[in-house]
Design a protein around this motif. Structure first.
Motif, PDB file in Angstrom:
ATOM      1  N   GLY A 102      42.253  18.484  50.466  1.00 37.43           N
ATOM      2  CA  GLY A 102      41.696  20.019  50.601  1.00 37.43           C
ATOM      3  C   GLY A 102      40.550  20.150  51.956  1.00 37.43           C
ATOM      4  N   LYS A 103      40.722  19.362  52.868  1.00 41.04           N
ATOM      5  CA  LYS A 103      39.882  19.245  54.254  1.00 41.04           C
ATOM      6  C   LYS A 103      41.382  19.675  55.170  1.00 41.04           C
ATOM      7  N   LEU A 104      40.531  20.634  55.985  1.00 37.28           N
ATOM      8  CA  LEU A 104      41.497  21.462  57.424  1.00 37.28           C
ATOM      9  C   LEU A 104      41.286  20.515  57.984  1.00 37.28           C
ATOM     10  N   ASP A 105      42.092  20.042  58.878  1.00 40.36           N
ATOM     11  CA  ASP A 105      41.870  19.530  60.263  1.00 40.36           C
ATOM     12  C   ASP A 105      42.059  20.505  61.636  1.00 40.36           C
ATOM     13  N   PHE A 106      40.929  20.868  62.075  1.00 37.23           N
ATOM     14  CA  PHE A 106      40.706  22.363  62.757  1.00 37.23           C
ATOM     15  C   PHE A 106      41.387  22.123  63.726  1.00 37.23           C
ATOM     16  N   LYS A 107      41.263  20.542  64.198  1.00 37.90           N
ATOM     17  CA  LYS A 107      41.589  20.418  65.465  1.00 37.90           C
ATOM     18  C   LYS A 107      43.120  20.419  65.224  1.00 37.90           C
ATOM     19  N   ALA A 108      43.802  19.856  64.250  1.00 37.13           N
ATOM     20  CA  ALA A 108      45.692  20.128  64.650  1.00 37.13           C
ATOM     21  C   ALA A 108      45.928  21.897  64.859  1.00 37.13           C
ATOM     22  N   LEU A 109      45.692  22.348  64.157  1.00 43.85           N
ATOM     23  CA  LEU A 109      45.169  23.292  63.601  1.00 43.85           C
ATOM     24  C   LEU A 109      45.008  24.748  64.772  1.00 43.85           C
ATOM     25  N   SER A 110      44.204  23.922  65.521  1.00 43.59           N
ATOM     26  CA  SER A 110      44.151  24.792  66.747  1.00 43.59           C
ATOM     27  C   SER A 110      44.497  24.794  68.025  1.00 43.59           C
ATOM     28  N   LYS A 132      41.151  23.915  48.615  1.00 38.39           N
ATOM     29  CA  LYS A 132      40.853  22.056  47.644  1.00 38.39           C
ATOM     30  C   LYS A 132      41.999  21.666  46.149  1.00 38.39           C
ATOM     31  N   ASN A 133      42.867  22.817  46.539  1.00 37.09           N
ATOM     32  CA  ASN A 133      44.125  22.583  45.843  1.00 37.09           C
ATOM     33  C   ASN A 133      45.451  21.582  46.802  1.00 37.09           C
ATOM     34  N   VAL A 134      44.830  21.840  48.055  1.00 36.84           N
ATOM     35  CA  VAL A 134      45.878  21.023  48.451  1.00 36.84           C
ATOM     36  C   VAL A 134      46.188  19.333  48.865  1.00 36.84           C
ATOM     37  N   LYS A 135      46.844  19.009  48.759  1.00 37.40           N
ATOM     38  CA  LYS A 135      46.037  17.618  48.434  1.00 37.40           C
ATOM     39  C   LYS A 135      46.617  17.310  49.647  1.00 37.40           C
ATOM     40  N   LEU A 136      48.351  17.475  50.181  1.00 37.20           N
ATOM     41  CA  LEU A 136      48.744  17.290  51.834  1.00 37.20           C
ATOM     42  C   LEU A 136      49.253  18.354  52.190  1.00 37.20           C
ATOM     43  N   ALA A 137      49.354  19.059  53.222  1.00 37.53           N
ATOM     44  CA  ALA A 137      50.022  20.139  54.078  1.00 37.53           C
ATOM     45  C   ALA A 137      50.305  19.855  55.038  1.00 37.53           C
ATOM     46  N   MET A 138      51.130  19.879  55.714  1.00 41.77           N
ATOM     47  CA  MET A 138      51.975  19.548  57.298  1.00 41.77           C
ATOM     48  C   MET A 138      53.308  19.888  57.636  1.00 41.77           C
TER      49      MET A 138
END
Length: 172
Positions: A102-110, A132-138
């Protein structure tokens, strides 16, 4: 006496590696999201590099040699990257974590230039409303976003290959 088509072979190899490096620089995200402008770009690039590969030789033999060289290079690159971790890391991208528990990796997204709206769109395509419902997004190496969601009762995994035609929805 030298091989008359050596120039074509060398030109083809140079163009292949240039295109590989260019695709590596411009990113995997672009490959899965082709729009009209991207298709036009691909057609124009193929037309422009064709002359660079064959030079003044516009014969059938010259064209077939270029095609054969490209197939051979592609085959060899796949074999080399399969057997060598060094070349695999040099030539191939790795999947990137976008959301974990559920926590976004803002560094990777940027770094990957993935907007909030693009990520929300991918989540909606996977039937998920909240981060918050996402266990893992890749972001996968082919440019698709795969998402594993977790609800209280069961674990659900979907993988959606983004295409403009919604009839081509692929889930696994």
């Amino acid at each position: 006496m030298t091989f008359p088509y050596l120039d074509i072979i060398i030109r083809s190899i140079a163009v292949y590696f240039f295109m590989t490096i260019a695709l590596r620089i411009f990113g995997k995200k672009e490959l899965s999201q082709l729009n009209t402008a991207d298709v036009i770009l691909i057609l124009l690039i193929s037309n422009s590099v064709q002359n660079a590969m064959v030079g003044p030789d516009t014969s059938l033999t010259g064209g077939l040699i270029v095609a054969l060289v490209l197939f051979i290079i592609n085959y060899l690159i796949k074999k080399i990257t399969h057997h060598s971790k060094v070349f695999e890391e040099l030539l191939l991208d790795k999947p990137e974590i976008l959301i974990h528990d559920g926590k976004l990796d803002f560094k990777a997204l940027s770094k990957l230039d993935i907007s909030d709206e693009e990520l929300k769109e991918a989540m909606r395509e996977h039937g998920i409303e909240f981060f918050k419902n996402v266990k893992l997004a890749m972001l996968e190496i082919d440019g698709t976003i795969s998402i594993i969601s977790e609800d209280e009762k069961n674990l659900k995994q979907t993988h959606y290959k983004r295409k403009h035609n919604r009839k081509n929805l692929q889930k696994s």
